[in-house]
Design an enzyme around this catalytic site. Structure first.
Site, PDB file in Angstrom:
ATOM      1  N   ASP A   5      33.983  46.525  41.361  1.00 56.88           N
ATOM      2  CA  ASP A   5      33.589  46.184  39.998  1.00 56.88           C
ATOM      3  C   ASP A   5      32.918  47.412  39.380  1.00 56.88           C
ATOM      4  OD1 ASP A   5      32.994  44.854  37.723  1.00 56.88           O
ATOM      5  OD2 ASP A   5      31.758  43.295  38.659  1.00 56.88           O
ATOM      6  N   ASP A  99      38.028  46.070  34.532  1.00 60.23           N
ATOM      7  CA  ASP A  99      37.015  46.763  35.326  1.00 60.23           C
ATOM      8  C   ASP A  99      36.741  46.149  36.690  1.00 60.23           C
ATOM      9  OD1 ASP A  99      35.916  44.515  34.282  1.00 60.23           O
ATOM     10  OD2 ASP A  99      34.064  45.445  33.589  1.00 60.23           O
ATOM     11  N   GLU A 100      37.545  45.186  37.113  1.00 57.74           N
ATOM     12  CA  GLU A 100      37.324  44.688  38.472  1.00 57.74           C
ATOM     13  C   GLU A 100      38.630  44.298  39.136  1.00 57.74           C
ATOM     14  OE1 GLU A 100      35.388  40.826  38.926  1.00 57.74           O
ATOM     15  OE2 GLU A 100      35.303  40.660  36.755  1.00 57.74           O
TER      16      GLU A 100
END
Lengths: 387, 367
Positions: A5, A99-100
């Site tokens: 993350d 973003d993860e």
């Protein structure tokens, strides 16, 4: 199983774009009256600014904050680099958002060492390649990995070994489990179930009465650290296409070319949104007789610009034999996709349509789709519906 | 037709005119070399592929004047392989007889009447030094494009004025501009196919002492290098206005050993790919080159040099940058940069050669 993350991703990218923002409370979000916070740097979080908070409120509690409107193009570009780093370690990457992502590194241990080692490598490479720090949770199941990465944020790493899962989960509030929202949380709190260990200790039949059998089974399994979901790797799209069936057959070249312009624009904007450029464009023309003609053209440079796609399909259209054909359906499809990544700039750019179209993207992001378009499409009457 | 000729002289001449032989033998006559033996002892060899033609005169003992079209490749290979002795060539209606020492062979002739007639050189006349011309072509031509979709860019612009000649080539990602000292009896502009110009450049390099004349008219250009005349059709169209692309001032300048930078670009560039170019970070100590491809690996190299300007990072396609560094002359080069979106400018020791190379935009300007 790894959960990776990026830390305060949007805000971190804004700091990369403008290093003078480093160390300041950066808040990315809608700057308009009803905007909400999409991302806040850790400095801003100290003021209590949180994602999804109305921007107006964030301004009140963090008057020194730097408020920036989101720049999805930049986030997308950094996200692509992020994904490249992850894919260099295992093909089993399941992106959850920009973003993860989850990674199954079970098959990569011969190459890169045990999972904690891989996690450390990824952390270093992400920071170097993307310029943003990340947090990694390492566990034997997806949801524990996710909780672990939440737990060690920012810029941390937490390994939860198989025999430490219950100890790790136990003290966490039940709200941290997937599937425990406000409603389920209320039900559980009436049962005095506050932590995950409380939940694990609650007999499943009791839960089933209040939550339904399926939900109850799911929750008690999670509470015991059981989660058998695998990583579903993302597959790069092979093509992006758009077609339109006309309500009434169309035989007028001008109208058809305008439709091709609109379709090319739609395809290009999807390419840009997905972070790809296409090398080949295919035009599909279905005649009233149901004969389908397809023609393709491969361009010298891959493009994500509608004007480029249109130029190619218009040439293809004009090169079709015969005249005044009655057309039932038109389609434009882009194939030969390559990740947008870096772009070789050209000295000679007669037309700067790429910049124009990116500007339209931003306008549409703000004011909704259809709020800006080529002038020739303005009076385009709706001939049919799009798929 | 009957003549005797020195083997080396004939072999060299045949090799030289091979430049004009068609590689796509759609028309059989174009695979031939037209040999014209005249009573004054001149042997004129002509080849053409309709785009480029080569004509070369050499001396021979002509005992019977005449014209014949002989398969060019076979004749050249045959003569090249002959032993070092006088070569006798005699033609009848249908074949050429070749005799040399104990060798005797015949080659079937091609129909000479199918061979296209060539125009004599005409138009503006330019005179230059063959060696300097060869160097100029070598530097300028590498900027040209090989993409037939934009024919104009597959050519090299030759701008003729009374001050001299400017050669310009661009594939839209880089631009090479070379000034050449020359005298001209007029002014003009022509877009010469890169292949033809490079052939002329090679011919001039092989014969640096020769006199060099260039003739340009509306439809063709001719290069007369010693006894060789290379003619090429011109490319029609409007060449981009290159002058407006040349920056008139620089903001940041790196002055660096040409070989060191070239070596570093080539080494570090091995790990660059389309989407991951070579990054050059400029600072007061010099330049740091780096490249990294997540699935391949990474490389970093720092080259010390003089740098005047703000700290900057600019990314380039290593091939394009290396081409410019190779083309520049001298021990050191100047590399002027503006920012990550403006062209880098490479110059060698002198100012006669300028090479612009556009950067690669990194995703969302990660710098």
């Amino acid at each position: 199983m790894l959960h990776v993350d990026l830390d305060a991703f949007y805000a971190s990218v804004e700091v990369l774009k403008d290093p003078s923002l480093a160390g300041r409370p950066v808040i990315v979000g809608g700057v308009g009256g009803r905007g909400v916070v999409s991302s806040a740097s850790y400095e801003a979080r100290e003021y209590g600014v949180r994602s999804a908070m109305p921007t107006v409120r964030a301004r009140r509690i963090c008057p020194d904050g730097v408020f920036v409107p989101p720049d999805f193009e930049a986030y997308k570009a950094h996200s692509n680099r992020f994904r490249e780093v992850l894919l260099a370690h295992t093909p089993l990457v399941e992106p959850i958002s920009l973003d993860e992502a989850f990674l199954d590194v079970g098959g990569a241990t011969m190459l890169f060492g045990d999972p904690p080692n891989i996690a450390a490598r990824i952390r270093a490479e992400v920071e170097r390649e993307v310029g943003v720090t990340c947090s990694v949770g390492v566990a034997s199941t997806k949801f524990v990995a996710k909780l672990a990465s939440d737990h060690c944020k920012p810029n941390g790493m937490l390994v939860v070994p198989a025999d430490g899962v219950l100890a790790f989960l136990g003290p966490l509030p039940v709200g941290r489990l997937w599937g425990v929202g406000k409603k389920t949380g209320d039900v559980l709190s009436r049962l005095a179930v506050r932590t995950i260990s409380d939940l694990a200790a609650t007999p499943e039949p009791i839960l089933a009465r209040l939550l339904g059998a399926q939900h109850a089974t799911h929750l008690s399994q999670l509470a015991q650290g059981i989660d058998d979901r695998g990583v579903v790797p993302y597959e790069a799209p092979k093509s992006v296409g758009n077609e339109e069936t006309f309500e009434h057959d169309v035989d007028d070249d001008e109208t058809l070319l305008r439709e091709l312009l609109a379709l090319s624009g739609n395809v290009a904007s999807r390419l840009r949104a997905d972070g790809y450029r296409a090398r080949t464009v295919t035009m599909k023309v279905r005649l009233a007789t149901f004969t389908t003609l397809t023609r393709s053209k491969t361009m010298a440079d891959a493009t994500d610009v509608g004007a480029d796609l249109y130029r190619a399909v218009a040439d293809l259209y004009k090169a079709l034999p015969g005249q005044r054909r009655r057309v039932r359906l038109l389609g434009v499809q882009a194939t030969g996709l390559v990740p947008a990544g870096a772009e070789q700039l050209a000295l000679l750019r007669g037309e700067r349509w790429g910049d124009v179209e990116r500007a339209i993207d931003r306008i549409e992001q703000r004011f909704g789709s259809g709020s800006a378009m080529p002038a020739s499409l303005l009076d385009r009457s709706k001939h049919g519906h799009q798929f | 037709m009957k003549f005797r000729c020195d083997r080396d002289a004939l072999s060299d001449a045949l090799q030289t005119v091979q430049r004009g032989v068609s590689s796509r033998p759609g028309i059989p006559a174009l695979t031939g070399v037209l040999i014209d033996a005249s009573d004054d002892g001149r042997l004129t060899l002509t080849t053409t592929d309709l785009e480029v033609s080569a004509r070369l005169a050499t001396a021979a003992q002509v005992s019977e004047a005449g014209v014949a079209l002989v398969p060019a490749r076979l004749l050249a290979d045959t003569v090249k392989s002959l032993s070092d002795a006088p070569v006798d060539v005699e033609t009848d209606q249908s074949q050429a007889h070749i005799r040399c020492a104990a060798y005797e062979g015949t080659l079937r002739l091609l129909p000479a009447e199918d061979f296209p007639g060539l125009q004599e050189p005409s138009g503006t006349k330019i005179t230059a030094d063959a060696g300097a011309f060869a160097e100029a072509v070598h530097q300028a031509a590498r900027g040209a494009s090989h993409d037939e979709a934009r024919p104009v860019l597959t050519g090299v612009l030759i701008e003729v004025s009374r001050e001299g000649v400017v050669m310009v080539a661009t594939d839209s990602y880089r631009l090479a501009v070379r000034e050449l000292v020359a005298t001209a009896d007029g002014e003009g502009k022509a877009i010469v196919p890169e292949r033809a110009l490079s052939e002329a450049g090679r011919a001039a390099a092989a014969d640096e002492k020769a006199s060099l004349e260039i003739f340009v008219d509306e439809s063709q250009v001719a290069f007369r290098i010693g006894e060789l005349t290379l003619t090429s059709r011109l490319i029609e169209g409007e060449f981009p206005n290159y002058r407006q692309l040349l920056p008139d001032q620089h903001e940041s300048r790196l002055t660096i050993s040409r070989q060191q930078l070239l070596d570093a670009v080539s080494r570090v560039g091995l790990l660059a790919r389309d989407t991951t170019p070579v990054r050059l970070e400029f600072n007061a100590l010099g330049v740091k080159l780096s490249s990294s491809s997540p699935d391949l690996g990474q490389a970093v190299e720092t080259v010390e040099a003089r740098y005047e300007g703000e700290d900057l990072t600019v990314a380039f396609n290593p091939q394009y940058l290396a081409d410019g560094l190779r083309a520049a002359n001298g021990e050191s080069v100047r590399l002027d940069v503006r920012d990550g979106l403006k062209p880098g400018v490479v110059r060698g020791d002198g100012d006669e050669f300028t090479y612009l190379v556009m950067p690669v935009r990194l995703p969302a300007a990660v710098s």
